[in-house]
Write a protein that holds these residues in place. Sequence first.
Motif, PDB file in Angstrom:
ATOM      1  N   ARG A 257    -137.613  21.900 -68.900  1.00 53.68           N
ATOM      2  CA  ARG A 257    -136.523  21.550 -67.985  1.00 53.68           C
ATOM      3  C   ARG A 257    -136.192  22.711 -67.061  1.00 53.68           C
ATOM      4  O   ARG A 257    -135.884  22.515 -65.878  1.00 53.68           O
ATOM      5  N   ALA A 258    -136.232  23.925 -67.584  1.00 51.07           N
ATOM      6  CA  ALA A 258    -135.958  25.098 -66.751  1.00 51.07           C
ATOM      7  C   ALA A 258    -137.143  25.419 -65.839  1.00 51.07           C
ATOM      8  O   ALA A 258    -136.968  25.742 -64.662  1.00 51.07           O
ATOM      9  N   ARG A 259    -138.356  25.310 -66.379  1.00 50.15           N
ATOM     10  CA  ARG A 259    -139.536  25.687 -65.606  1.00 50.15           C
ATOM     11  C   ARG A 259    -139.791  24.732 -64.437  1.00 50.15           C
ATOM     12  O   ARG A 259    -140.377  25.131 -63.417  1.00 50.15           O
ATOM     13  N   ARG A 260    -139.340  23.486 -64.561  1.00 51.69           N
ATOM     14  CA  ARG A 260    -139.591  22.522 -63.483  1.00 51.69           C
ATOM     15  C   ARG A 260    -138.881  22.919 -62.194  1.00 51.69           C
ATOM     16  O   ARG A 260    -139.225  22.402 -61.115  1.00 51.69           O
ATOM     17  N   MET A 261    -137.935  23.850 -62.269  1.00 51.59           N
ATOM     18  CA  MET A 261    -137.235  24.273 -61.055  1.00 51.59           C
ATOM     19  C   MET A 261    -138.187  24.901 -60.053  1.00 51.59           C
ATOM     20  O   MET A 261    -138.061  24.688 -58.846  1.00 51.59           O
ATOM     21  N   VAL A 262    -139.136  25.673 -60.519  1.00 52.83           N
ATOM     22  CA  VAL A 262    -140.083  26.277 -59.580  1.00 52.83           C
ATOM     23  C   VAL A 262    -141.038  25.223 -59.049  1.00 52.83           C
ATOM     24  O   VAL A 262    -141.433  25.257 -57.878  1.00 52.83           O
ATOM     25  N   GLU A 263    -141.416  24.237 -59.877  1.00 50.72           N
ATOM     26  CA  GLU A 263    -142.259  23.144 -59.398  1.00 50.72           C
ATOM     27  C   GLU A 263    -141.537  22.343 -58.312  1.00 50.72           C
ATOM     28  O   GLU A 263    -142.132  21.971 -57.290  1.00 50.72           O
ATOM     29  N   CYS A 264    -140.266  22.056 -58.524  1.00 52.22           N
ATOM     30  CA  CYS A 264    -139.491  21.323 -57.519  1.00 52.22           C
ATOM     31  C   CYS A 264    -139.332  22.154 -56.243  1.00 52.22           C
ATOM     32  O   CYS A 264    -139.333  21.598 -55.131  1.00 52.22           O
ATOM     33  N   THR A 265    -139.185  23.455 -56.387  1.00 51.24           N
ATOM     34  CA  THR A 265    -139.066  24.320 -55.214  1.00 51.24           C
ATOM     35  C   THR A 265    -140.314  24.246 -54.360  1.00 51.24           C
ATOM     36  O   THR A 265    -140.245  24.129 -53.126  1.00 51.24           O
ATOM     37  N   PHE A 266    -141.480  24.299 -54.993  1.00 49.83           N
ATOM     38  CA  PHE A 266    -142.729  24.131 -54.246  1.00 49.83           C
ATOM     39  C   PHE A 266    -142.806  22.749 -53.593  1.00 49.83           C
ATOM     40  O   PHE A 266    -143.284  22.604 -52.464  1.00 49.83           O
ATOM     41  N   GLY A 267    -142.345  21.729 -54.321  1.00 48.95           N
ATOM     42  CA  GLY A 267    -142.378  20.381 -53.769  1.00 48.95           C
ATOM     43  C   GLY A 267    -141.517  20.239 -52.534  1.00 48.95           C
ATOM     44  O   GLY A 267    -141.904  19.589 -51.553  1.00 48.95           O
ATOM     45  N   ILE A 268    -140.333  20.841 -52.556  1.00 51.53           N
ATOM     46  CA  ILE A 268    -139.448  20.799 -51.396  1.00 51.53           C
ATOM     47  C   ILE A 268    -140.069  21.561 -50.227  1.00 51.53           C
ATOM     48  O   ILE A 268    -139.992  21.136 -49.070  1.00 51.53           O
ATOM     49  N   LEU A 269    -140.708  22.685 -50.527  1.00 54.99           N
ATOM     50  CA  LEU A 269    -141.359  23.472 -49.486  1.00 54.99           C
ATOM     51  C   LEU A 269    -142.388  22.646 -48.721  1.00 54.99           C
ATOM     52  O   LEU A 269    -142.395  22.613 -47.493  1.00 54.99           O
ATOM     53  N   VAL A 270    -143.259  21.953 -49.455  1.00 52.49           N
ATOM     54  CA  VAL A 270    -144.321  21.202 -48.787  1.00 52.49           C
ATOM     55  C   VAL A 270    -143.783  19.928 -48.153  1.00 52.49           C
ATOM     56  O   VAL A 270    -144.330  19.453 -47.153  1.00 52.49           O
ATOM     57  N   SER A 271    -142.715  19.375 -48.691  1.00 52.90           N
ATOM     58  CA  SER A 271    -142.097  18.198 -48.077  1.00 52.90           C
ATOM     59  C   SER A 271    -141.490  18.543 -46.722  1.00 52.90           C
ATOM     60  O   SER A 271    -141.571  17.756 -45.776  1.00 52.90           O
ATOM     61  N   LYS A 272    -140.912  19.718 -46.623  1.00 55.40           N
ATOM     62  CA  LYS A 272    -140.284  20.153 -45.369  1.00 55.40           C
ATOM     63  C   LYS A 272    -141.321  20.621 -44.362  1.00 55.40           C
ATOM     64  O   LYS A 272    -141.275  20.261 -43.183  1.00 55.40           O
ATOM     65  N   TRP A 273    -142.255  21.456 -44.801  1.00 55.69           N
ATOM     66  CA  TRP A 273    -143.227  22.074 -43.893  1.00 55.69           C
ATOM     67  C   TRP A 273    -144.611  21.521 -44.201  1.00 55.69           C
ATOM     68  O   TRP A 273    -145.314  22.016 -45.079  1.00 55.69           O
ATOM     69  N   ARG A 274    -145.028  20.529 -43.439  1.00 53.26           N
ATOM     70  CA  ARG A 274    -146.260  19.799 -43.730  1.00 53.26           C
ATOM     71  C   ARG A 274    -147.521  20.593 -43.399  1.00 53.26           C
ATOM     72  O   ARG A 274    -148.629  20.134 -43.697  1.00 53.26           O
ATOM     73  N   VAL A 275    -147.373  21.768 -42.819  1.00 52.89           N
ATOM     74  CA  VAL A 275    -148.538  22.624 -42.635  1.00 52.89           C
ATOM     75  C   VAL A 275    -149.184  22.953 -43.973  1.00 52.89           C
ATOM     76  O   VAL A 275    -150.392  23.183 -44.055  1.00 52.89           O
ATOM     77  N   PHE A 276    -148.401  22.909 -45.054  1.00 54.15           N
ATOM     78  CA  PHE A 276    -148.921  23.236 -46.383  1.00 54.15           C
ATOM     79  C   PHE A 276    -149.529  22.023 -47.089  1.00 54.15           C
ATOM     80  O   PHE A 276    -149.977  22.129 -48.220  1.00 54.15           O
ATOM     81  N   ALA A 277    -149.529  20.882 -46.420  1.00 52.27           N
ATOM     82  CA  ALA A 277    -150.077  19.670 -47.025  1.00 52.27           C
ATOM     83  C   ALA A 277    -151.514  19.408 -46.592  1.00 52.27           C
ATOM     84  O   ALA A 277    -152.078  18.375 -46.937  1.00 52.27           O
ATOM     85  N   LYS A 278    -152.096  20.329 -45.854  1.00 48.09           N
ATOM     86  CA  LYS A 278    -153.475  20.171 -45.388  1.00 48.09           C
ATOM     87  C   LYS A 278    -154.107  21.548 -45.297  1.00 48.09           C
ATOM     88  O   LYS A 278    -153.391  22.570 -45.292  1.00 48.09           O
ATOM     89  N   PRO A 279    -155.431  21.637 -45.256  1.00 54.11           N
ATOM     90  CA  PRO A 279    -156.074  22.957 -45.148  1.00 54.11           C
ATOM     91  C   PRO A 279    -155.637  23.680 -43.881  1.00 54.11           C
ATOM     92  O   PRO A 279    -155.610  23.095 -42.795  1.00 54.11           O
ATOM     93  N   ILE A 280    -155.292  24.950 -44.011  1.00 55.81           N
ATOM     94  CA  ILE A 280    -154.856  25.758 -42.872  1.00 55.81           C
ATOM     95  C   ILE A 280    -156.073  26.464 -42.285  1.00 55.81           C
ATOM     96  O   ILE A 280    -156.750  27.231 -42.980  1.00 55.81           O
ATOM     97  N   GLN A 281    -156.330  26.213 -41.023  1.00 56.58           N
ATOM     98  CA  GLN A 281    -157.518  26.756 -40.366  1.00 56.58           C
ATOM     99  C   GLN A 281    -157.119  27.920 -39.462  1.00 56.58           C
ATOM    100  O   GLN A 281    -157.109  27.821 -38.240  1.00 56.58           O
ATOM    101  N   LEU A 282    -156.788  29.037 -40.090  1.00 60.17           N
ATOM    102  CA  LEU A 282    -156.388  30.247 -39.382  1.00 60.17           C
ATOM    103  C   LEU A 282    -157.029  31.455 -40.046  1.00 60.17           C
ATOM    104  O   LEU A 282    -157.519  31.373 -41.181  1.00 60.17           O
TER     105      LEU A 282
END
Length: 353
Positions: A257-282
Motif C-alpha cells: 500500500r505504501a510502495r504503490r505511491m511511487v507507482e502512481c506517481t509514475f502513472g500520473i507523470l506519463v498521463s500528463k506528459w505523453r512524451v513518455f508514452a512513446k519512444p523518445i527520438q533525441l
Amino acid sequence: MTEGAFELLYPELRLYPEKFYNYFRMTIDTFDDLLERVSPKLTRMDTSFRRCVSPTERLMVTIRFLATGDSFTSLHYNFRLGISTISSIVKETCKVLWDELHDEFIPTPNRQRWLQIEEKFREVCQFPHCVGAVDGKHIRIIKPPGTGSEFFNYKKYFSIVLMAIADAEYRFVAVDIGAYGRTNDSMIFKNSFMGRSVYNRRFDFPPPEPMPGTNGPPLPYVLVGDEAFQMAGNLIKPYASRGLDGKKQNFNYRLTRARRMVECTFGILVSKWRVFAKPIQLKIETVDEVVKCGVVLHNFLRTKEPTIERLTEDSELTSISTFGPRGSVAVSAMRDAFADYFCSDAGRFQWPD
C-alpha cells in the motif's frame, strides 16, 4: 511569421480556460506563473536578420512537445519554426525549467521534510515511520548510435532509467536520471547520490523512535521498495512470496500500500506528459533534460494544482524486475519488528469494507 500556432491559437486559447488546460495541461494562472519564473532566462535579442522567438512561444512549444510527444517535424508545421530552431528551443527550455524550479520543488529533503512525508504515509497508507517509496522505471528511447547493448533492457527495447523516491502525495522527493536500461535498479540505486545517502546513512532521516502507541523498541524511519532492492537500515522490502504466514502477509500488504505511491506517481507523470508514452527520438543528453523537466514540472503542478490525474494502464514506463541480495540479519530483524507491530493492538488497522 504570423501564421503559426502561437500567433493564431494562443490568443484564442486564453479566452477558453478549459481548452487552454487541455492544450497546455495546466491552467492559465499556472502557465502565467511558470512563464514569469522562466522568462528572464528565455529572453533573446532581435537581430537585423530575424526576430527572436519570445519566451511565451518558447514555453508553448516546449510544453506542447512534452504534452504530446510530437516530432519536431510536426511541431515545425504547427508553429512555422525551423526544425533545428525547435530542437534548440526544447532543449534550452527544458534545462531552464529544471534550473529555475528544482531548488523549490525538488529540494534536498531535511529532517523536517522527512517528518512531513512520514505523517502523510501514516495517514494515507497506515505505515508509520515510512518516509518514501522508491522504485525505478524504464523510459523508452530510440537506440543511440554507437552504444551497443548498453541501453537494451530485459523487456527487449532501449531505455534509460528514472530512479525516484516519491511521497504519499504523488510527488518526487529525489530522482536519479539517465542510467543505462540494461542495469538493474538495485545497482542504479546504490550508485546514485540518493542511494549512497541511504546506505551510508547520510540522508537527514529522523533518529529511530518507538512506533506510535508503544514504548519501544525504537525503530528507524524507512523507505519502502520492492524485491529488487537490497535492504538496509533505512530501506525495507517485502518478504519473499513463498511460505508466508499471516503476520508476513499482513506486512507485505501494508508495505505494498505504501510502495504503490511511487507507482502512481509514475502513472500520473506519463498521463500528463505523453512524451513518455512513446519512444523518445533525441540525443541521449537531451532525453535526460526532457526527463528532468517532466519530473520538476510534475512537482510544480502537483503543488499548484493538487488534483489526482487519471492513471493510465498503457504507460511505456515499465517497472524494473530483478532480485537483489538478502538483507543482513539485523535488518531482517528490524523488518520483523515492523511486522510484529502491524499485528499488535497499537499497529493493527481496521480496513474498511
